[in-house]
Design a protein around this motif. Structure first.
Motif, mmCIF file in Angstrom:
data_model
loop_
_atom_site.group_PDB
_atom_site.id
_atom_site.type_symbol
_atom_site.label_atom_id
_atom_site.label_comp_id
_atom_site.label_asym_id
_atom_site.label_seq_id
_atom_site.Cartn_x
_atom_site.Cartn_y
_atom_site.Cartn_z
ATOM 1 N N GLN A 346 -6.958 6.837 2.718
ATOM 2 C CA GLN A 346 -6.878 6.181 4.024
ATOM 3 C C GLN A 346 -8.276 5.769 4.500
ATOM 4 N N THR A 363 -2.977 -1.400 6.326
ATOM 5 C CA THR A 363 -1.888 -0.815 7.098
ATOM 6 C C THR A 363 -0.576 -1.475 6.723
ATOM 7 N N GLN A 364 0.472 -0.686 6.607
ATOM 8 C CA GLN A 364 1.803 -1.231 6.372
ATOM 9 C C GLN A 364 2.438 -1.722 7.672
ATOM 10 N N LEU A 391 -3.780 -3.487 0.404
ATOM 11 C CA LEU A 391 -3.650 -2.040 0.396
ATOM 12 C C LEU A 391 -3.707 -1.523 -1.040
ATOM 13 N N GLY A 394 0.389 2.670 -0.863
ATOM 14 C CA GLY A 394 0.798 3.129 0.462
ATOM 15 C C GLY A 394 1.970 4.082 0.368
ATOM 16 N N ARG A 398 1.012 4.630 4.846
ATOM 17 C CA ARG A 398 0.320 3.702 5.739
ATOM 18 C C ARG A 398 1.266 3.055 6.753
ATOM 19 N N ASP A 427 -6.935 13.178 2.062
ATOM 20 C CA ASP A 427 -5.651 12.514 1.893
ATOM 21 C C ASP A 427 -4.556 13.517 1.532
#
Length: 720
Positions: A346, A363-364, A391, A394, A398, A427
């Motif tokens: 992240q 970011t999702q 990304l 994810g 995310r 993470d």
């Protein structure tokens, strides 16, 4: 035969774009005012457009730009979306350039990546956009060439007159096309006429990825920016005291900041910050807000034996079915917490000013990132911009915005731009895991081996609803009881690739094999028997299409030569999730009296396959991910902290452990559905059932390698 779709002239924006002129069409699905044609810069075009899903622009020199609104995390939506537009447009793909769009709720719809929903949501919209642009160009060409429009056809960004062979390029027509109105109905291609859709187009970002261009959040750099890394409190704990003297002494450290339940070290680069963070001396104490014990076996047992539970589905008379059953089969299956473990940890950049903020990163859910930042800072949402980087994975992690809010809060405290970067240990220990769940199944059989009763109770840690109560075998059994019990744990959880179904499918499909064995029926025949009952005598609500599920079951059995080779022991699994159907067969062969997993065969029905290369990657990736986490992945907790902090202790699948994977698709006429998740859920069950067929050992818990039944197998994995 071409189809038509109704549109509304107010759904489209037509502007002559850039200083030299050109056609820009914004397409979306809520009404908007169509401004008069003007010559504008690109910035002015984007400023005036609103309520659009994406943009398609054609310049006078024929270059085509398509903006892709959804975050790209490896699902290749940034290639497949433009393919759909370009196919309906009959564009020259060599002239198409694709750009990632920033967050803009006024211009774009569903600007997120999650739930395998992007393609089903946008399929018709994207086709409509390309077809509408082509219609305008054909109309402009008909006027310019003074011929009937029906005598024209488009091909590779050119328009041809069938009789005279006259031709004219899209670039020559854009200014005239911008002055025309879009009709109420726009013709769409017959699928048999697709030229790009269904072909193996190369990823539009291949060159940037192969040459190391800055695409990812970790690549973001801004003048005046500082870096930060954060030590977060264990689950159920809060900071009691902080001794940061040693951390501050590290060269390159500029500051140490305590905020909320976090301690951030700030500096010019991340390397000294990683060193300094390890030198922090932090004392914690229980926060008292929720339970902080981690005796999950006890908690699961209490939930499964609880007298009350949330009833998710109830059909028929379950008590009578089990009371009168000739045979009852019961089993429990358990899955652990898992981290998402994307290869890019992240990270996020934030620059907070007096009444605005700039956010950049992976970011999702960019809108969620903006909303939570606005709530934190107390500033208007419209004053926050979000630029979306590519990304580096994810898998649902995310979808959250905790790492975004951290960056924004630190930027406000420090009064300067900051990029927060998580380490791999951060993470793995930072929460947002796949929930741990245990299932108890029971099946009632009559004397003929028919399943007359089915019970499922799911018990989850922060899992919400652990069931998919309307999925198969619901609807195929006359008496069904499905219940759910959820426990609030200090361990934070989040959607993990194919939420709930990623472990429910393994448990459910393994248990169905147990029932088939007890009924003395072939596992595939047993499933088909149930599906035919669901088709002919459905009970209650069906959350799946019976014929499509039968199609992948029969397709996988045929392609894997189910039951035709005595030397191959096979396991079967089938699941419906995220609108797609996937059946899998795992093959184990005995070599020197040892079981060897040789191959997995998958058959998928996802409707139209837009981008075969991307689809293949998604299915194979889902299978590898499903196999790896079923066999190896595990998180265990001690004093509120996972023991498995990095890849030396958290086990991922290795390349040499991947068997041959054969991928097939059913050619069905349905609109395309998602593929980022549906191939993962069936994999664990197929492998577990194959292991049982080969060895007689039933694996009822993940990860497989930590079960006592597995230790004596000496299972090997080889490519066939």
């Amino acid at each position: 035969m071409a189809t038509t779709i109704k549109t509304n002239r107010r759904d489209f924006l037509k502007i002559a774009a850039t200083a030299t002129g050109g056609l820009l069409i914004g397409f979306g699905w809520s009404s908007c005012d169509t401004p008069k044609v003007q010559v504008l810069s690109t910035e002015e075009v984007l400023a005036k457009a609103h309520n659009f899903n994406s943009f398609l622009s054609i310049s006078p020199d024929g270059d085509i730009v398509i903006y892709s609104p959804n975050p790209e995390l490896g699902q290749n939506i940034i290639t497949s979306f433009p393919m759909i537009v370009a196919d309906e447009l009959d564009a020259d793909w060599k002239k198409v350039r694709v750009l990632q769009a920033p967050l803009d709720n006024q211009r774009f719809e569903r600007q997120l990546t999650g739930g395998s929903g992007a393609m089903p949501h946008s399929w018709e919209r994207l086709r409509k956009a390309g077809a509408s642009a082509k219609y305008l160009l054909l109309s402009a060409a008909a006027a310019k060439l003074e011929v009937p429009q029906e005598e024209l056809y488009a091909e590779e960004s050119m328009i041809y007159h069938k009789n005279s062979k006259k031709k004219i390029s899209y670039g020559e027509l854009v200014m005239d096309a911008a002055a025309l109105e879009i009709p109420e109905e726009v013709p769409l291609k017959d699928p048999k006429d697709f030229k790009l859709i269904g072909t193996p187009v190369k990823n539009v970002k291949n060159k940037e990825m192969f040459t190391g261009q800055p695409l990812y959040g970790l690549d973001v750099y801004k003048d005046g920016m500082v870096n930060a890394m954060i030590q977060r409190a264990p689950f159920g704990m809060k900071i009691k005291s902080v001794d940061d003297a040693a951390a501050r002494s590290v060269k390159g450290v500029l500051d140490v900041v305590v905020f909320k339940n976090n301690v951030a070290v700030v500096g010019s680069t991340t390397w000294p910050l990683m060193k300094a963070k390890r030198m922090l001396k932090i004392e914690y104490e229980p926060d008292g807000a929720v339970e902080s014990t981690f005796d999950h076996d006890r908690l699961f047992a209490e939930m499964l034996d609880a007298k009350t539970a949330q009833i998710m589905r109830q059909d028929g008379d379950v008590d009578a079915a089990f009371k009168n059953a000739a045979q009852v089969i019961t089993a429990e299956y358990q899955c652990p917490f898992l981290p998402h473990a994307p290869m890019e940890p992240q990270n996020f950049f934030a620059h907070v000013k007096e009444d605005s903020a700039e956010l950049i990163g992976p970011t999702q859910t960019p809108d969620r990132a903006r909303m939570e930042t606005a709530r934190l800072l107390g500033i208007p949402v419209e004053n926050i911009t979000v630029d979306i980087t590519r990304l580096g994975g994810g898998f649902g992690r995310r979808l959250m915005a905790d790492f975004v809010v951290e960056a924004a809060e630190l930027s406000k405290i420090l009064d300067k731009p900051v990029k927060v970067t998580w380490s791999r240990e951060d993470d793995n220990t930072g929460g947002g895991y796949r929930p741990a769940v245990r299932y108890r199944f029971s099946a009632a059989l009559d004397e003929a081996g028919n399943m007359i009763g089915y019970k499922l109770r799911g018990a989850g840690m922060n899992a919400g609803n652990t069931t998919r109560e309307n999925n198969f075998p619901s609807g195929a059994v006359p008496n069904v009881l499905i219940e759910n019990v959820n426990h609030r744990s200090t361990v934070t959880t989040n959607a993990w690739r194919a939420p709930i179904t990623n472990f429910l499918a393994y448990a459910e499909q393994s248990f169905l094999d147990e029932v088939a064995l007890a009924a003395k029926k072939d596992p595939v025949a047993f499933r088909l028997e149930l599906l035919k009952k669901a088709k002919n005598e459905p009970v209650g609500q069906l959350g799946y299409d019976v014929d499509r599920m039968i199609g992948v079951v029969e397709g996988a059995a045929e392609r894997a030569n189910w039951g035709k080779n005595a030397n191959v022991k096979q396991g079967f699994s089938v699941y419906f999730s995220h609108r797609s159907y996937v059946a899998q067969v795992a093959d184990i062969e005995m070599e020197n009296d040892q079981p060897v997993l040789k191959r997995i065969t998958a058959v998928t029905d996802c409707g139209v396959v837009v981008h075969p290369t991307g689809a293949d990657h998604q299915v194979r990736g889902g299978i590898v991910d499903g196999m790896g986490h079923a066999m190896f992945g595990n998180l265990t907790f001690e004093n509120g902290m996972p023991k498995q902090r990095n890849f030396d202790s958290y086990r991922l699948i290795r390349m040499k452990e991947v068997p041959e994977v054969n991928v097939h698709y059913l050619q069905t006429p349905f609109e395309p559905t998602g593929l980022g998740e549906p191939a993962l859920p069936p994999t664990g069950g197929a492998i577990a059932n194959a292991i049982y067929a080969a060895t007689g050992q039933r694996l009822r818990a993940q990860p497989f390698i930590e079960q006592k039944e597995y230790s004596s197998l000496n299972l090997q994995i080889k490519r066939a």
